[in-house]
Design an enzyme around this catalytic site. Structure first.
Site, PDB file in Angstrom:
ATOM      1  N   ALA A   1     -19.370   4.799   4.692  1.00 33.39           N
ATOM      2  CA  ALA A   1     -20.260   3.825   5.315  1.00 33.39           C
ATOM      3  C   ALA A   1     -19.519   2.622   5.884  1.00 33.39           C
ATOM      4  CB  ALA A   1     -21.311   3.363   4.318  1.00 33.39           C
ATOM      5  N   SER A   2     -18.477   2.180   5.184  1.00 39.83           N
ATOM      6  CA  SER A   2     -17.792   0.966   5.627  1.00 39.83           C
ATOM      7  C   SER A   2     -16.613   1.238   6.557  1.00 39.83           C
ATOM      8  CB  SER A   2     -17.295   0.175   4.404  1.00 39.83           C
ATOM      9  OG  SER A   2     -16.505   1.005   3.571  1.00 39.83           O
TER      10      SER A   2
ATOM     11  N   ASP B   1       0.829  -1.200   0.000  1.00 39.87           N
ATOM     12  CA  ASP B   1       0.000   0.000   0.000  1.00 39.87           C
ATOM     13  C   ASP B   1       0.871   1.261   0.000  1.00 39.87           C
ATOM     14  OD1 ASP B   1      -1.871   1.975   0.510  1.00 39.87           O
ATOM     15  OD2 ASP B   1      -2.370   1.276   2.528  1.00 39.87           O
TER      16      ASP B   1
ATOM     17  N   HIS C   1      -4.086   4.487   6.178  1.00 45.06           N
ATOM     18  CA  HIS C   1      -2.946   3.993   5.406  1.00 45.06           C
ATOM     19  C   HIS C   1      -1.646   4.402   6.080  1.00 45.06           C
ATOM     20  CE1 HIS C   1      -5.687   3.124   2.001  1.00 45.06           C
ATOM     21  NE2 HIS C   1      -6.302   4.226   2.415  1.00 45.06           N
TER      22      HIS C   1
END
Length: 560
Positions: free
Chosen positions: A226-227, A189, A362
């Site tokens: 939302a998640s 990432d 992140h």
């Protein structure tokens, strides 16, 4: 072995990576990307599945890292055409099922397999195992594909947080164990690779949210993805501690919360903390928290509707605090700034979590270096981010002693081939973007987008004329209509000259013995385009509509 990104490189989101081991294909994530401003009218963008469709008999499964849209959002579009096994943690699979079951064409698909950090799946040429990572959603996992030439490790979205609660903690012992075995390649990432700042812990973020709730006297509207279960849990906890109730604005958000609660990944401090939207009026403003996630989990457009009185049930008003708990990507900064302006115009205040602390799901530079030190890969493939972020990640790895020839900054469709103990860039496969517009999948291409851009910038110019081709004469003079080009009532001279030009061009074609419809339309377009650009320095989309009178059959045909 081959490694191929089909998305998630040089862009934000749309994660999808292919690892080929002999005749087996392993798909890592199947995500979507929300469109940027130039993709006019596009709802979402998903990866191009063409390569996988040609090799579908070799696909052994799709392996999901977490439950955000950038990892699972395109799954229903893939399984609509191809039934392959899908693997993920309990929460990830539950959220993926919500997506798949919501689509009438995929609701019967049920080839889901729940795995956890201790699962190992053996295939013919490789084994797949998993490790716990820290992200803004529980049950996030990294993936290890172990082959006879070494392992390929995919981190998914991750950061390191030493104070994370157990369900969010990274498994450092497992990471060190993976690094002791030969790791050939690390797909890591890069979304926060440029940040030099120490990321705030989730505990610090939770305290900041509570302070905000306690010191504001009026109604609070919270904007979140939302998640982002971690953030939603912090909002609910802060509401309970500050004596407020939480109102959920949409069914999608409610489904996600109910799913997380059922799996015990989200807990309510008090049973009555959630209040239905229809009961909002009975709550005093100082006792109200409205949790808004917007359509498909993106809250910014929903805030714009609230600020301009276009939202179906909520209007931002004086005394409100709009609290943005989602850190926007760089591509969204202009949109967020415009949204804040709309909110202030509506009389409310705006605050963002990122105003006070550096919050991200992140890893920053230190986290990326720690991951490299634990995993010890021979090759690094930075993923998840625009080019500058991938380049920043490459620089970080080089500072740690990794030679640049062992770092691959890839584009979509690049094929990394490990052959004779050496990784190198092989041929590319043709990979584009698949754009979703309404129910259309992939039917919007560059030409349509170009036309939409032209329409948005210079408008449309329509010229309608009726002819009698047999008598080679014009039956009725041109009727000119424009939208988004000029205001007709103040442009009489321009419209009159345009009509004369159309008449002249049509009559010239009628006088030609070799009359051709396509030549006639093209001549009108070219003549009008040159004239209108000369007069206005604009290039509208020009649409000639030619009506033909057929007296024998007493009917009128149109050519456009």
């Amino acid at each position: 072995m081959k490694i191929m990104p089909l998305g998630g490189v040089r862009e934000n989101g749309k994660n999808m990576y292919v690892v080929e081991v002999d005749d087996e294909i392993y798909i890592l994530d199947c995500g979507l990307m929300y469109p940027e401003n130039e993709l006019l009218g596009i709802d979402v963008v998903i990866p191009d599945f063409s390569y996988l469709e040609k090799n579908i008999d070799r696909v052994v499964g799709i392996f999901l890292t977490h439950g955000h849209a950038d990892a699972i959002g395109a799954l229903n579009y893939f399984v609509k055409q191809h039934s392959v096994p899908v693997f993920g943690s309990a929460l990830t699979i539950a959220l993926a099922k919500l997506n798949v079951k919501a689509d009438s064409k995929t609701k019967r698909f049920n080839d889901f397999h729940v795995i956890d950090k201790d699962t190992t799946i053996d295939f013919k040429h490789a084994s797949v195992s998993f490790f716990k990572t820290t992200h803004s959603i529980p049950d996030s996992l990294g993936i290890v594909i172990k082959t006879n030439v070494g392992s390929v490790v995919y981190t998914g979205d991750f950061k390191f947080d030493q104070s994370a609660t157990p369900e969010y903690q990274s498994d450092f012992a497992r990471l060190a164990q993976i690094g002791q075995d030969h790791v050939l390649a690390l797909l890591s990432d890069s979304a926060n690779a440029e940040s030099p700042y120490k990321m705030a812990s989730e505990r610090d973020i939770g305290s900041s949210i509570l302070d905000t709730f306690q010191y504001h006297d009026g109604r609070i509207i919270v904007a979140s993805v939302a998640s982002n279960i971690a953030r939603i849990q912090q909002v609910i906890n802060a509401a309970a501690k500050s004596g407020r109730k939480v109102i959920l604005t949409g069914r999608d958000l409610e489904k996600i919360i109910r799913t997380a609660m059922r799996l015990k990944r989200l807990a309510l401090p008090t049973p009555d903390i959630l209040v239905p939207l229809k009961e909002m009026r009975r709550l005093a403003p100082e006792k109200t928290v409205i949790l808004e996630t917007g359509k498909m989990g993106e809250p910014i457009k929903a805030l714009q509707k609230m600020a301009t009185n276009r939202h179906r049930s909520i209007r931002i008003k004086s005394g409100d605090l709009v609290y943005i708990t989602t850190t926007p990507s760089h591509a969204m900064e202009t949109t967020v700034a415009k949204t804040k302006d709309m909110i202030y115009r509506a009389g409310a205040e705006v605050k963002a979590v990122s105003d006070d602390i550096h919050a991200s799901g992140h890893g920053n530079k230190d986290d990326l270096q720690l991951m490299l030190n634990l995993i010890k890969p021979t090759y690094l493939i930075p993923i998840q981010g625009e080019y500058r972020l991938l380049a920043a990640h490459a620089k970080i790895a080089h500072e740690m002693g990794m030679p640049y020839e062992n770092i691959f900054i890839t584009s979509k469709g690049d094929v990394l081939d490990y052959h004779k103990n050496q990784m190198h860039l092989a041929n590319q496969v043709d990979v584009g973007n698949t754009m979703i517009d309404g129910i259309g999948v992939g039917d919007i291409g560059n030409i349509v987008l170009r036309d939409r851009k032209m329409l948005s910038e210079d408008g449309i110019f329509v010229a309608v004329i009726t002819i009698n081709r047999k008598k080679r004469m014009i039956v009725s003079h041109p009727q000119i209509t424009t939208r988004g080009f000029v205001y007709i009532k103040t442009s009489h001279d321009l419209i009159r000259e345009s009509a004369k030009l159309v008449t002249k061009t049509v009559q010239n074609n009628l006088d030609n013995k070799e009359f051709d419809w396509s030549h006639l339309k093209q001549d009108i377009r070219e003549a009008l385009s040159s004239f209108l650009f000369e007069q206005t320095r604009r290039r509208p989309v020009i649409l000639p509509v030619i009506m033909e009178v057929n007296q024998n059959r007493r009917r009128t045909a149109s050519k456009s």
